[in-house]
Design a protein around this motif. Sequence first.
Motif, PDB file in Angstrom:
ATOM      1  N   GLY A  35       0.816  -1.209   0.000  1.00 24.94           N
ATOM      2  CA  GLY A  35       0.000   0.000   0.000  1.00 24.94           C
ATOM      3  C   GLY A  35       0.849   1.257   0.000  1.00 24.94           C
ATOM      4  O   GLY A  35       1.736   1.401   0.842  1.00 24.94           O
ATOM      5  N   THR A  36       0.587   2.144  -0.925  1.00 24.86           N
ATOM      6  CA  THR A  36       1.304   3.421  -0.964  1.00 24.86           C
ATOM      7  C   THR A  36       0.684   4.363   0.062  1.00 24.86           C
ATOM      8  O   THR A  36      -0.434   4.133   0.540  1.00 24.86           O
ATOM      9  CB  THR A  36       1.225   4.064  -2.357  1.00 24.86           C
ATOM     10  N   ASP A  37       1.384   5.433   0.363  1.00 22.34           N
ATOM     11  CA  ASP A  37       0.852   6.419   1.311  1.00 22.34           C
ATOM     12  C   ASP A  37      -0.496   6.964   0.830  1.00 22.34           C
ATOM     13  O   ASP A  37      -1.431   7.105   1.622  1.00 22.34           O
ATOM     14  CB  ASP A  37       1.843   7.560   1.516  1.00 22.34           C
ATOM     15  N   ASP A  38      -0.596   7.271  -0.454  1.00 23.08           N
ATOM     16  CA  ASP A  38      -1.861   7.797  -0.988  1.00 23.08           C
ATOM     17  C   ASP A  38      -2.983   6.757  -0.899  1.00 23.08           C
ATOM     18  O   ASP A  38      -4.116   7.082  -0.540  1.00 23.08           O
ATOM     19  CB  ASP A  38      -1.694   8.242  -2.445  1.00 23.08           C
ATOM     20  N   GLN A  39      -2.683   5.517  -1.242  1.00 24.38           N
ATOM     21  CA  GLN A  39      -3.694   4.454  -1.157  1.00 24.38           C
ATOM     22  C   GLN A  39      -4.152   4.253   0.283  1.00 24.38           C
ATOM     23  O   GLN A  39      -5.347   4.134   0.557  1.00 24.38           O
ATOM     24  CB  GLN A  39      -3.137   3.148  -1.721  1.00 24.38           C
ATOM     25  N   ASN A  49      -6.365   6.946   1.454  1.00 20.22           N
ATOM     26  CA  ASN A  49      -7.674   6.822   0.824  1.00 20.22           C
ATOM     27  C   ASN A  49      -8.596   5.856   1.572  1.00 20.22           C
ATOM     28  O   ASN A  49      -9.803   6.077   1.638  1.00 20.22           O
ATOM     29  CB  ASN A  49      -7.488   6.375  -0.626  1.00 20.22           C
ATOM     30  N   ILE A  50      -8.070   4.801   2.143  1.00 21.79           N
ATOM     31  CA  ILE A  50      -8.919   3.752   2.735  1.00 21.79           C
ATOM     32  C   ILE A  50      -8.865   3.660   4.255  1.00 21.79           C
ATOM     33  O   ILE A  50      -9.713   3.013   4.870  1.00 21.79           O
ATOM     34  CB  ILE A  50      -8.567   2.363   2.148  1.00 21.79           C
ATOM     35  N   THR A  51      -7.910   4.267   4.889  1.00 24.89           N
ATOM     36  CA  THR A  51      -7.686   4.043   6.320  1.00 24.89           C
ATOM     37  C   THR A  51      -8.891   4.392   7.184  1.00 24.89           C
ATOM     38  O   THR A  51      -9.331   3.571   7.989  1.00 24.89           O
ATOM     39  CB  THR A  51      -6.434   4.799   6.805  1.00 24.89           C
TER      40      THR A  51
END
Length: 137
Positions: free
Chosen positions: A99-103, A106-108
């Motif tokens: 998981g990238t920081d942006d991904q 987005n979902i956290t």
Amino acid sequence: MSVDLPEYYFRIRENGAFVFRVDTENRQRRIEMDQIAAVNIKNGEIKPQGGRELSTEDMRVIEEWMAERIALLAKRDIDDIHRAIDYLNLTAHWAQTRGTDDQLENITDALLLAMHDLRTVLVRKKADRLMKERDGA
């Protein structure tokens, strides 16, 4: 097409099925399906269709189908939950390894809220079961 068709056909719908009697014994040698009932497995209701009365055999077949359908849906529910556990494990692995920081951003929040809600329900249900066991013993 097979000559040995079932006598009844159940067209699945959201809360049950429409029940048809299958007829191949006609002059045109066509398959005819006559709707005889609507079934609601949520409330157990069986409604005859077209002003007809259902025979004892009709009722037996319909009730047997209902019992089998309810058991199948319960089995699918549990299977879905086991699949959700697998997805949670796969999600944890993805978050840790790919998981990238942006991904993750987005979902956290959505995932944390869903997991918190699930945990709250599970803990409450577990406590209820433990209390019942204690009171019953």
